[in-house]
Design a protein around this motif. Structure first.
Motif, PDB file in Angstrom:
ATOM      1  N   LEU A 244       8.217  28.720   7.544  1.00  0.00           N
ATOM      2  CA  LEU A 244       8.649  30.099   7.293  1.00  0.00           C
ATOM      3  C   LEU A 244       7.700  31.083   7.970  1.00  0.00           C
ATOM      4  CD1 LEU A 244      10.661  31.919   5.733  1.00  0.00           C
ATOM      5  CD2 LEU A 244       9.043  31.892   3.823  1.00  0.00           C
ATOM      6  N   PHE A 245       6.410  30.796   7.893  1.00  0.00           N
ATOM      7  CA  PHE A 245       5.426  31.609   8.619  1.00  0.00           C
ATOM      8  C   PHE A 245       5.744  31.609  10.112  1.00  0.00           C
ATOM      9  CE2 PHE A 245       1.614  31.712  11.249  1.00  0.00           C
ATOM     10  CZ  PHE A 245       0.974  32.865  10.825  1.00  0.00           C
ATOM     11  N   GLY A 246       6.035  30.426  10.663  1.00  0.00           N
ATOM     12  CA  GLY A 246       6.364  30.333  12.079  1.00  0.00           C
ATOM     13  C   GLY A 246       7.633  31.085  12.435  1.00  0.00           C
ATOM     14  N   ALA A 247       8.628  31.041  11.543  1.00  0.00           N
ATOM     15  CA  ALA A 247       9.867  31.785  11.794  1.00  0.00           C
ATOM     16  C   ALA A 247       9.593  33.282  11.831  1.00  0.00           C
ATOM     17  CB  ALA A 247      10.900  31.454  10.712  1.00  0.00           C
ATOM     18  N   GLY A 248       8.727  33.740  10.927  1.00  0.00           N
ATOM     19  CA  GLY A 248       8.329  35.150  10.965  1.00  0.00           C
ATOM     20  C   GLY A 248       7.609  35.480  12.257  1.00  0.00           C
ATOM     21  N   GLY A 249       6.765  34.561  12.711  1.00  0.00           N
ATOM     22  CA  GLY A 249       6.060  34.761  13.972  1.00  0.00           C
ATOM     23  C   GLY A 249       7.015  34.861  15.148  1.00  0.00           C
ATOM     24  N   LEU A 250       8.066  34.048  15.136  1.00  0.00           N
ATOM     25  CA  LEU A 250       9.054  34.098  16.221  1.00  0.00           C
ATOM     26  C   LEU A 250       9.771  35.444  16.234  1.00  0.00           C
ATOM     27  CD1 LEU A 250      10.289  32.422  18.498  1.00  0.00           C
ATOM     28  CD2 LEU A 250      12.006  31.614  16.871  1.00  0.00           C
ATOM     29  N   LEU A 251      10.125  35.945  15.043  1.00  0.00           N
ATOM     30  CA  LEU A 251      10.751  37.265  14.967  1.00  0.00           C
ATOM     31  C   LEU A 251       9.783  38.337  15.466  1.00  0.00           C
ATOM     32  CD1 LEU A 251      12.998  39.202  14.100  1.00  0.00           C
ATOM     33  CD2 LEU A 251      12.053  39.144  11.769  1.00  0.00           C
ATOM     34  N   GLY A 252       8.515  38.215  15.086  1.00  0.00           N
ATOM     35  CA  GLY A 252       7.524  39.174  15.550  1.00  0.00           C
ATOM     36  C   GLY A 252       7.389  39.187  17.060  1.00  0.00           C
ATOM     37  N   LEU A 253       7.436  38.008  17.674  1.00  0.00           N
ATOM     38  CA  LEU A 253       7.352  37.925  19.132  1.00  0.00           C
ATOM     39  C   LEU A 253       8.539  38.609  19.802  1.00  0.00           C
ATOM     40  CD1 LEU A 253       6.070  34.294  19.809  1.00  0.00           C
ATOM     41  CD2 LEU A 253       4.919  36.420  20.433  1.00  0.00           C
ATOM     42  N   VAL A 254       9.731  38.418  19.241  1.00  0.00           N
ATOM     43  CA  VAL A 254      10.929  39.040  19.813  1.00  0.00           C
ATOM     44  C   VAL A 254      10.814  40.564  19.752  1.00  0.00           C
ATOM     45  CG1 VAL A 254      13.411  39.355  19.533  1.00  0.00           C
ATOM     46  CG2 VAL A 254      12.415  37.074  19.315  1.00  0.00           C
ATOM     47  N   VAL A 255      10.412  41.069  18.589  1.00  0.00           N
ATOM     48  CA  VAL A 255      10.269  42.523  18.429  1.00  0.00           C
ATOM     49  C   VAL A 255       9.144  43.043  19.321  1.00  0.00           C
ATOM     50  CG1 VAL A 255       9.706  44.368  16.813  1.00  0.00           C
ATOM     51  CG2 VAL A 255      11.188  42.489  16.089  1.00  0.00           C
ATOM     52  N   GLY A 256       7.997  42.375  19.279  1.00  0.00           N
ATOM     53  CA  GLY A 256       6.870  42.819  20.089  1.00  0.00           C
ATOM     54  C   GLY A 256       7.135  42.740  21.574  1.00  0.00           C
ATOM     55  N   GLY A 257       7.926  41.743  21.988  1.00  0.00           N
ATOM     56  CA  GLY A 257       8.261  41.626  23.402  1.00  0.00           C
ATOM     57  C   GLY A 257       9.091  42.788  23.908  1.00  0.00           C
ATOM     58  N   ARG A 258       9.827  43.427  22.997  1.00  0.00           N
ATOM     59  CA  ARG A 258      10.679  44.557  23.390  1.00  0.00           C
ATOM     60  C   ARG A 258       9.961  45.900  23.313  1.00  0.00           C
ATOM     61  NH1 ARG A 258      15.884  43.161  24.102  1.00  0.00           N
ATOM     62  NH2 ARG A 258      16.543  41.111  23.367  1.00  0.00           N
ATOM     63  N   THR A 259       8.887  45.974  22.568  1.00  0.00           N
ATOM     64  CA  THR A 259       8.193  47.258  22.407  1.00  0.00           C
ATOM     65  C   THR A 259       6.874  47.323  23.174  1.00  0.00           C
ATOM     66  OG1 THR A 259       7.031  46.504  20.416  1.00  0.00           O
ATOM     67  CG2 THR A 259       9.190  47.535  20.109  1.00  0.00           C
ATOM     68  N   ALA A 302       4.004  40.196  11.212  1.00  0.00           N
ATOM     69  CA  ALA A 302       2.936  41.139  11.571  1.00  0.00           C
ATOM     70  C   ALA A 302       1.890  40.488  12.459  1.00  0.00           C
ATOM     71  CB  ALA A 302       2.279  41.682  10.299  1.00  0.00           C
ATOM     72  N   GLY A 303       1.631  39.209  12.231  1.00  0.00           N
ATOM     73  CA  GLY A 303       0.611  38.521  13.007  1.00  0.00           C
ATOM     74  C   GLY A 303       0.987  38.327  14.461  1.00  0.00           C
ATOM     75  N   TYR A 304       2.273  38.134  14.733  1.00  0.00           N
ATOM     76  CA  TYR A 304       2.691  37.826  16.096  1.00  0.00           C
ATOM     77  C   TYR A 304       3.402  38.963  16.807  1.00  0.00           C
ATOM     78  CZ  TYR A 304       1.230  32.983  15.807  1.00  0.00           C
ATOM     79  OH  TYR A 304       0.467  31.850  15.718  1.00  0.00           O
ATOM     80  N   VAL A 305       3.725  40.055  16.116  1.00  0.00           N
ATOM     81  CA  VAL A 305       4.358  41.184  16.803  1.00  0.00           C
ATOM     82  C   VAL A 305       3.397  41.788  17.821  1.00  0.00           C
ATOM     83  CG1 VAL A 305       3.630  43.027  15.212  1.00  0.00           C
ATOM     84  CG2 VAL A 305       5.842  43.189  16.388  1.00  0.00           C
ATOM     85  N   THR A 306       2.103  41.613  17.606  1.00  0.00           N
ATOM     86  CA  THR A 306       1.095  42.164  18.522  1.00  0.00           C
ATOM     87  C   THR A 306       0.873  41.289  19.750  1.00  0.00           C
ATOM     88  OG1 THR A 306      -0.655  41.024  17.301  1.00  0.00           O
ATOM     89  CG2 THR A 306      -0.144  43.273  16.621  1.00  0.00           C
ATOM     90  N   ASN A 307       1.324  40.035  19.684  1.00  0.00           N
ATOM     91  CA  ASN A 307       0.963  39.071  20.731  1.00  0.00           C
ATOM     92  C   ASN A 307       1.397  39.492  22.133  1.00  0.00           C
ATOM     93  OD1 ASN A 307       1.238  36.435  22.374  1.00  0.00           O
ATOM     94  ND2 ASN A 307       0.042  35.805  20.596  1.00  0.00           N
ATOM     95  N   PRO A 308       2.656  39.913  22.349  1.00  0.00           N
ATOM     96  CA  PRO A 308       3.043  40.324  23.714  1.00  0.00           C
ATOM     97  C   PRO A 308       2.205  41.476  24.255  1.00  0.00           C
ATOM     98  CG  PRO A 308       4.986  39.941  22.376  1.00  0.00           C
ATOM     99  CD  PRO A 308       3.816  39.915  21.432  1.00  0.00           C
ATOM    100  N   ALA A 309       1.863  42.443  23.393  1.00  0.00           N
ATOM    101  CA  ALA A 309       1.039  43.571  23.854  1.00  0.00           C
ATOM    102  C   ALA A 309      -0.370  43.105  24.187  1.00  0.00           C
ATOM    103  CB  ALA A 309       0.997  44.668  22.785  1.00  0.00           C
ATOM    104  N   LEU A 310      -0.930  42.213  23.360  1.00  0.00           N
ATOM    105  CA  LEU A 310      -2.267  41.686  23.636  1.00  0.00           C
ATOM    106  C   LEU A 310      -2.288  40.927  24.960  1.00  0.00           C
ATOM    107  CD1 LEU A 310      -3.211  40.301  20.086  1.00  0.00           C
ATOM    108  CD2 LEU A 310      -4.189  42.319  21.200  1.00  0.00           C
TER     109      LEU A 310
END
Length: 391
Positions: A244-259, A302-310
């Motif tokens: 479930l944590f990983g699924a949240g991370g995947l969603l965060g990556l998708v959102v972060g990749g777009r912003t 929240a943990g992975y939404v920042t990843n694309p920007a980083l």
């Protein structure tokens, strides 16, 4: 998005499974090799240390090689290390293979990110980085639980063989999908890359990377123990919540990749603020199962939404160092991956309990947020200087 970008993400998935799967294999490895679980746990530290050293080292070593050849060569080394590790008769040899595998994986990360951003237009660079980094998130959702199950029903050695086989397949895909280099990479020099990295804002970005990923990984490292010992969730449900944590991370990556492309600092700022709040709530509500379940998913987002920007922002800050800049960022991620769990361990050893690691994560997120605010101030100052000069 070109197929080659997804193939690079596949390479991160297969190798990233090995990076995190040992957390579920430690009891079997310890029993088989006749060592303590803490000693077996050093295999995780060995891999993280190899990543810190290997990313910039391998980026420099492969700088004049064609990218496709470098990527495939690094995957072959990774496969060989895991094959030897699966056959290792003792702890010492297995430890050595973990370091070698990490060096190869770190080099692959560095070259893969640098390659992905060259395969797409400027407006899609953040999304390309998100696709490649998404391989690691997919590893936490699919690869790590699969490795744990394989270890339980076969052996930890079978999990190593599975990673080796999957990485070999991804190496073949890399060879077939990536275009041949046109010689631009060979024209680069280490000196030119180093000159391109001489920017204070870049090194501030690396610090933000370390604090941000540290804020995520410190809680994740002890999440299983927190769930069972504090929240009271049964062991059988732990893999589900990790997924479930990983699924949240995947969603965060998708959102972060777009912003991340249009608003990188805003993405980092809101992501770190959310990470600090969610971590604090997790520490305070650790005894309430239904709240913890929701917070575990939110922590992944929240943990992975920042990843694309980083990942992508460093290329904007230092476009003249496309290989070394990404490699050093990979090392920064693993500085956080190495040091933050140590801080969490100190908190637990001090008698503060497993929930205290979430407070450590919240504190690291606040420091990372301060770094983002500083970076925003530097950016405003740079944009203001030309106005003064032209007036």
């Amino acid at each position: 998005m070109p197929l080659a970008v997804y193939v690079l993400g596949l390479g991160i998935f297969t190798q990233g499974t090995s990076e995190f799967m040992l957390s579920g294999l430690l009891p079997d490895i310890a029993a088989d090799l006749g060592v303590s679980i803490p000693d077996a746990g050093l295999l995780i530290s060995a891999f993280a240390l190899g990543m810190v050293i290997g990313a910039p080292l391998l980026a420099v070593a492969t700088l004049r090689l064609p990218r496709r050849a470098a990527l495939v060569g690094l995957q072959v080394v990774f496969v060989a290390a895991h094959a030897v590790g699966a056959l290792a008769p003792g702890y010492g040899l297995l430890f050595a293979t973990r370091v070698i595998g990490a060096l190869a994986y770190a080099g692959f990360w560095a070259v893969a990110i640098a390659t992905a951003v060259t395969l797409v237009p400027a407006s899609a660079k953040s999304r390309a980085v998100a696709v490649v980094a998404g391989g690691l998130t997919l590893a936490t959702i699919v690869g790590v639980p699969a490795g744990t199950v394989l270890s339980q029903y076969a052996s930890w050695r079978a999990a190593f063989w599975a990673v080796a086989a999957a990485t070999l397949i991804s190496a073949i895909c890399t060879l077939l999908a990536l275009p041949a280099d046109r010689g631009a990479r060979g024209a680069r020099s280490v000196r030119a890359e180093l000159r391109g990295m001489a920017r204070p804002a870049l090194w501030l970005s690396y610090a933000i990377t370390a604090f941000t990923f540290g804020a995520v990984i410190v809680t994740f490292s002890y999440l299983a123990s927190l769930l069972t010992d504090v929240t009271g969730i049964r062991d059988a449900w732990v893999p589900v919540l990790l997924a479930l944590f990983g699924a949240g991370g995947l969603l965060g990556l998708v959102v972060g990749g777009r912003t991340a492309h249009a608003a990188p600092l805003a993405t980092l700022g809101w992501g770190l603020a959310a990470l600090a709040v969610i971590s604090a709530l997790l520490a305070m509500a650790a005894h309430t199962a239904i709240v913890v379940v929701a917070l575990v998913f939110a922590l992944g987002v929240a943990g992975y939404v920042t990843n694309p920007a980083l990942q992508s922002r460093v290329f904007t800050l230092a476009p003249a160092a496309p290989t070394l800049v990404g490699a050093t960022n990979t090392a920064a991620f693993n500085v956080g991956n190495t040091l933050a769990p140590l801080l969490g361990g100190l908190s637990i050893d001090a008698g503060l309990g497993y929930a205290s690691v979430a407070w450590v994560g919240a504190s690291l997120a606040v420091v990372g947020l301060a770094g983002v605010l500083w970076a925003a101030r530097l950016e405003r100052a740079r944009s203001f200087v030309p106005v003064i000069q032209n007036s």
